[in-house]
Scaffold this motif. Structure first.
Motif, PDB file in Angstrom:
ATOM      1  N   GLY A  48       0.827  -1.190   0.000  1.00 25.52           N
ATOM      2  CA  GLY A  48       0.000   0.000   0.000  1.00 25.52           C
ATOM      3  C   GLY A  48       0.862   1.241   0.000  1.00 25.52           C
ATOM      4  N   SER A  49       0.581   2.141   0.933  1.00 24.97           N
ATOM      5  CA  SER A  49       1.337   3.391   1.016  1.00 24.97           C
ATOM      6  C   SER A  49       2.520   3.296   1.971  1.00 24.97           C
ATOM      7  N   ILE A  50       2.799   2.104   2.529  1.00 27.41           N
ATOM      8  CA  ILE A  50       3.860   1.917   3.525  1.00 27.41           C
ATOM      9  C   ILE A  50       5.041   1.167   2.915  1.00 27.41           C
ATOM     10  N   GLN A  62       3.448  -5.363  11.794  1.00 25.28           N
ATOM     11  CA  GLN A  62       3.112  -4.380  12.811  1.00 25.28           C
ATOM     12  C   GLN A  62       2.891  -2.997  12.186  1.00 25.28           C
ATOM     13  N   LEU A  63       3.748  -2.627  11.228  1.00 29.72           N
ATOM     14  CA  LEU A  63       3.614  -1.333  10.557  1.00 29.72           C
ATOM     15  C   LEU A  63       2.287  -1.233   9.791  1.00 29.72           C
ATOM     16  N   ILE A  64       1.943  -2.295   9.080  1.00 28.98           N
ATOM     17  CA  ILE A  64       0.701  -2.289   8.302  1.00 28.98           C
ATOM     18  C   ILE A  64      -0.511  -2.259   9.224  1.00 28.98           C
ATOM     19  N   ASP A  65      -0.435  -2.945  10.340  1.00 30.91           N
ATOM     20  CA  ASP A  65      -1.549  -2.963  11.285  1.00 30.91           C
ATOM     21  C   ASP A  65      -1.776  -1.560  11.868  1.00 30.91           C
ATOM     22  N   GLU A  66      -0.703  -0.854  12.195  1.00 29.72           N
ATOM     23  CA  GLU A  66      -0.821   0.509  12.716  1.00 29.72           C
ATOM     24  C   GLU A  66      -1.422   1.438  11.653  1.00 29.72           C
ATOM     25  N   PHE A 111      -0.263  -4.557  -2.729  1.00 28.71           N
ATOM     26  CA  PHE A 111      -1.502  -4.046  -2.135  1.00 28.71           C
ATOM     27  C   PHE A 111      -1.985  -5.006  -1.057  1.00 28.71           C
ATOM     28  N   ALA A 112      -2.708  -4.435  -0.097  1.00 27.72           N
ATOM     29  CA  ALA A 112      -3.257  -5.261   0.973  1.00 27.72           C
ATOM     30  C   ALA A 112      -4.337  -6.178   0.408  1.00 27.72           C
ATOM     31  N   SER A 150      -4.898   0.238  -0.919  1.00 27.69           N
ATOM     32  CA  SER A 150      -3.689   1.050  -0.779  1.00 27.69           C
ATOM     33  C   SER A 150      -3.446   1.459   0.671  1.00 27.69           C
ATOM     34  N   VAL A 151      -4.468   1.314   1.512  1.00 28.92           N
ATOM     35  CA  VAL A 151      -4.405   1.699   2.927  1.00 28.92           C
ATOM     36  C   VAL A 151      -3.871   3.132   3.059  1.00 28.92           C
ATOM     37  N   GLU A 152      -4.228   3.973   2.120  1.00 24.57           N
ATOM     38  CA  GLU A 152      -3.777   5.359   2.134  1.00 24.57           C
ATOM     39  C   GLU A 152      -4.904   6.244   2.664  1.00 24.57           C
ATOM     40  N   ILE A 153      -4.599   6.991   3.705  1.00 19.34           N
ATOM     41  CA  ILE A 153      -5.603   7.830   4.365  1.00 19.34           C
ATOM     42  C   ILE A 153      -6.030   8.962   3.433  1.00 19.34           C
TER      43      ILE A 153
END
Length: 440
Positions: A48-50, A62-66, A111-112, A150-153
């Motif tokens: 995604g965006s991470i 852990q990073l993706i979960d946050e 992508f997630a 993308s888990v992008e805010i």
């Protein structure tokens, strides 16, 4: 001979030992190299965006979960269909983060893994007539999932019309039409005939700006007729009125609650905005000496019903003036007088099934009464009796005696009786006496 056999055996042993030692050493190196590739993601790897470059799978998880927690709290996804819209509840998405990490490809964006629950209820809330069969469904679902994968805010807006199988719903239709009858059509109105004005999506329109740019100088009467026609075609829509004016007296060509006044010199404008994502056309045509003003564009989903309500009337007062040139029983009506009117105009938003979604007050129009002005001769006293001329008090005196009908006239802009008040001592009839003056 025996020495040769011993030498051969010795060589076999040395080769075997060397092979075993080399296999152990280089095998360990190869294993370590392979394991290191899986323990840390390579440069350029992202989910995604991470970016997860240089991170172990556990750290990356852990990073993706946050990031997902932040995304669920701060992201909005809006689904729009025609003029309706609704926010998509993010609980419709199911994320599989462990599978996302295990399936991630090194050195490239990923992508997630997301699944979307059925959104039939969402479609129904936008329009009861919508079903999956109306859309290119796989493409629509893929677009919705992409906004989450993308888990992008951020804020996402998805227009369902773009995925309709039947594109005719977005084709131009005549939304509303106004007819200005031939008896009110003058030559100056021909300046507008044949004109087509595009009202762009989510934009504002100013009548005065258009006239200044495209037409030139126009009389207030002609401009007000055009403004009234435009106002009438946009009333039964979801367009929002920003600026509108009315006259002090309802003109003959307009109905109560449906008038709009415009004037270039006085800067009286008609301004409205288009909240839709489509362009609309405002067209002027002449048919059989009548002027037609029409609004054309994609058909609106909801119905907008105009309801004039709470009508009130206000009877005019009688203003008496005295003229020594008239006989004591002689009365002349200088201003006939006219009732004042008040009306509230509401707009109901109704869905496809006729259910009322909202009712809003669009306008509250007030036209003040025009007071009746009577000119009469002087009252003459003969002995103990007083000769008072008979007056016609039937024209709006609120049922009061004529002796009480000399109340002050209520002030109103552009009221013709104002001018008569201001020129009582100098008018062409040589009148004298004021409204509140006692009989002489």
């Amino acid at each position: 001979m025996r020495n040769q056999q011993i030498l051969k055996l010795f060589l076999v042993l040395i080769i075997s030992i060397t092979y075993i030692m080399s296999f152990s050493h280089f095998g360990a190196l190869a294993y370590g190299s392979i394991m290191s590739e899986h323990d840390e993601f390579a440069e350029g790897t992202s989910i995604g965006s991470i970016s997860v470059a240089g991170q172990t799978p556990n750290t990356a998880l852990q990073l993706i979960d946050e990031q997902l927690t932040k995304w669920l709290n701060e992201t909005e996804i809006t689904l729009k269909y025609m003029e309706n819209s609704t926010r998509l509840d993010l609980s419709y998405f199911t994320f599989d983060l462990e599978d996302t990490i295990s399936q991630a490809k090194n050195g490239q964006p990923n992508f997630a893994k997301v699944e979307l629950e059925p959104i039939d209820e969402i479609l129904y809330s936008l329009s009861p007539s919508l079903t999956e069969n109306d859309f290119h469904w796989d493409e629509l679902i893929a677009e919705i999932i992409r906004s989450a994968a993308s888990v992008e805010i951020g804020s996402y807006e998805i227009r369902l019309e773009s995925y309709l199988k039947d594109a005719s719903k977005s084709e131009p239709h005549t939304i509303a039409e106004y007819k200005l009858q031939a008896e009110y059509v003058e030559a100056e109105l021909e300046l507008f005939v044949g004109k087509s004005i595009e009202i762009e999506p989510t934009s504002q329109f100013s009548l005065l700006e258009f006239v200044d740019d495209e037409i030139g100088a126009v009389s207030p009467l002609t401009l007000s007729k055009i403004a009234t026609g435009i106002y009438n075609v946009f009333l039964p829509t979801n367009f929002d009125f920003i600026e509108r004016h009315i006259s002090n007296e309802l003109p003959e060509y307009a109905e109560l609650g449906f008038e709009a006044k415009a004037d270039q010199d006085l800067k009286l404008d008609l301004v409205f905005s288009n909240p839709n994502e489509f362009s609309y056309l405002l067209e002027f045509e002449k048919k059989n000496d009548d002027i037609f003003i029409s609004l054309k564009g994609p058909e609106l989903l909801n119905k907008y019903v105009i309801l004039p309500e709470d009508k009130e009337t206000f009877k005019p007062k009688i203003i008496r003036q005295f003229n020594p040139n008239l006989g004591p029983t002689e009365i002349k009506v200088k201003v006939e007088g006219k009732e004042g009117q008040l009306i509230k105009v509401f707009r109901e938003h109704r869905d496809e099934k006729g259910a009322v979604l909202k009712k809003e007050l669009v306008a509250e129009d007030f036209y003040p009464p025009i007071h009746r002005v009577e000119v009469q001769g002087l009252i003459i006293k003969e002995g103990d009796s007083t000769i008072i001329p008979e007056t016609d008090t039937t024209a709006g005196n609120n049922g009061e005696d004529s002796s009480n009908s000399t109340d002050d006239e209520e002030s109103s802009t552009e009221n013709p009786t104002e001018n008569s008040d201001q020129s009582n001592s100098t008018n062409e009839d040589d009148l004298w006496g004021n409204e509140n003056e006692l009989p002489k």
